[in-house]
Design an enzyme around this catalytic site. Sequence first.
Site, short mmCIF file in Angstrom:
data_model
loop_
_atom_site.label_atom_id
_atom_site.label_comp_id
_atom_site.label_asym_id
_atom_site.label_seq_id
_atom_site.Cartn_x
_atom_site.Cartn_y
_atom_site.Cartn_z
N GLU A 68 27.00 -4.82 -3.36
CA GLU A 68 26.67 -5.86 -4.35
C GLU A 68 27.16 -5.53 -5.75
O GLU A 68 27.68 -6.39 -6.45
CB GLU A 68 25.17 -6.15 -4.38
CG GLU A 68 24.65 -7.01 -3.23
CD GLU A 68 24.27 -6.19 -2.01
OE1 GLU A 68 24.45 -4.95 -2.03
OE2 GLU A 68 23.79 -6.78 -1.02
N HIS A 137 11.74 -7.48 0.81
CA HIS A 137 12.53 -8.66 1.18
C HIS A 137 11.77 -9.97 1.00
O HIS A 137 12.06 -10.95 1.68
CB HIS A 137 12.97 -8.55 2.64
CG HIS A 137 13.95 -7.45 2.90
ND1 HIS A 137 13.57 -6.14 3.03
CD2 HIS A 137 15.29 -7.46 3.04
CE1 HIS A 137 14.64 -5.39 3.25
NE2 HIS A 137 15.70 -6.17 3.26
#
Lengths: 342, 370
Positions: A68, A137
């Site tokens: 990322e 998450h």
Amino acid sequence: MSVAAPSATTTMTYREAVRLAMREELLRDEDVFLMGEEIGVFEGSYKVTAGLFREFGPVRVRETPISEEGFVGAAIGAAMMGLRPVVEIMTLNFILVAMDQVVNHAAKIRYMFGGEVGCPLVIRTPNGGGSQLTAQHSQSFEVFFAHTPGLKVVAPSTPADARGLLKAAIRDDDPILVVENLQSYKIKGEVPEDPDHVVEIGRAAVTREGSDITLVAHSFAATRALRVAERLRADHGVSAEVVDLRSLRPLDTETVVRSVAKTNRALCVDEGWSTYGISAEITSRIQRACFDDLDAPVERVGLAEVPMPYAKNLERAALVNDEKIEAAALSVLGLGPDIFSS
Amino acid sequence: MPSSVAKPRSTNRRSPRRDGDGAPDSSHGLDLYERMALIRVFEEEVERQYKRARIGGYCHLASGQEGATVGAVHPLLEDDLLFSSYRTHGLALARGVDPDAVMAELFGREGGSAHGRGGSMHLLDFSKGFLGGWGIVTGQLPLATGAALALTYRGKPNAVMCELGDAATNMGAWHESLNLAGIWDLPIVFLVLNNQYGMGTSVEKASAEPELYKRASAFRMHGERVDGQDVEAVLGAADRLLRRAREERKPAVLEVITYRYRGHSVADAGTAYRTAVEIETWKERDPIALYRQRLLDERRVGEAQIEAIDARVEKRVEQAVAFAEASPEPPTDSLAQHLHGDPASAEQFARMGPGSPFGERELVLEGLGR
């Protein structure tokens, strides 16, 4: 802004609306390209980009490794060169490893170089919890970005807004975070057929009119707020107005304030943590602008201030849900137990 | 495309100073010497001005690194791109950024390259293909990688050079950027200016592989090391790797061994972590003095030509200071200017006003409309 046949619409899911926006913008502008993990052959972790790799190929739909910081930064560099990358971060949680690139680079480029170079970047990513995905998450920390001057942040709750705001973001010359939501992807709604229809950034929507209390929310919490408003009417005869913020930075305080001036009561709902959160910002602005209009303190409902637990019962206890919002609204209205004093 | 988004130029003329074969003739020699001398004199003046408090903030000088800087930057073509870390004055000047604009930026003036918003670490001149000095170690690597991606996306025959310090090779963004450049066949040269220390920590202490160029092999990428005190050696290596990047779309790492005489920044004496003997030993191989001697020894130039250059760069730096002094401060009411670039931004923020915290309405919301 389009003027053609505003009434012609198609029913589709939020997921399809996001996909349609990307497809239309890929067709409209060759400088637009997609980047992200598994967005190609795999068709996206949540299938948002399904079919686009086949249609547009590996240059316009660029698959990236799990990297990322690298590929968000690369998108920023490409945007500095005038391209219009649309980056998918698999979920908002994973953007933290690219935080330096987003906050220290994308947000600051134009200002730091005195307007000499820009960054027309879009990052789109789902937030939210509720599927036992646990602490790392299940988060909704879009406020980190809404806190940052130089960024724009939008968080649509409906298919029409998902398409219209993503298209507006892609056409905008500044870096924008588009917050989607895992629970919202399956929501169905009417979407205008006009390919040039966009939703203006910086405009909240009154999605339900009412006179007794204003529920202020964004993303999936705005969907919940509408449901709760119906329950309040059916079970308690309360007329709740819902303001869907849609845009977090810029923030349409004007629409919120106009509503609260009418209803005299406000409850802010946010799937993220309340402390120092979006709802804190909204509350502050309401108290300043509506000081003389308020019949009760402005209150907030947010995620329990813990990392998300796994066990189903604990997760349910942590999440914002319709029952919590309803109880909070009744408390603000003086129609239920006072859950905010103490 | 809206005018507020900078676009790369479409031409690809070679620099008139280059003959293209990588071997400088006498005029090239003088040019290389002049660029190195300008950087040295400029930075000495910067330190003086800093001590007079006319320059503030962090200020990272690079005296001793001029051979590495000029040798690496010189073979860039007009439409190639250069990114740098925060030790950026020399790289900007070597790339041809106007010394007036650099000095004015250090003075925090409207005439600066970032109109007084960036300062020492954030010089930029898009028209010269200089895409910025960046303040976060390794932050510029993903950006440069993306700029190289943009070149390939548009089918441009150019390359990106991305400067970084030795310490940056221990960061994650280094590994991620090299990996992306490798799998995507990007035209980029990662220029590691190894000046032996990341702040006060030596390469040997910080890097498990202190021969930094070897780290390229982890990505099946070409890496090599060159003596940074020899400007022509650096130029030759950089030219070769840039050609390879442009013509074959092959990324590379070029490690240039050099030294900074001064501390990490002007606030650091640079003596806590290294000895006076070490500094003096490096000064015996000063890149400017070595090159001057070489040009004279090889009879490529005469003493008078060198002296004329020395006088010229002194005057040029004086002129830059005069320009910076004369340049106005940015107007205080321009505080919010440049925060956003989209023409619709003022309208987008127009409804944020009610309940604004102190200053937001006047300085930001209204300022955006300017």
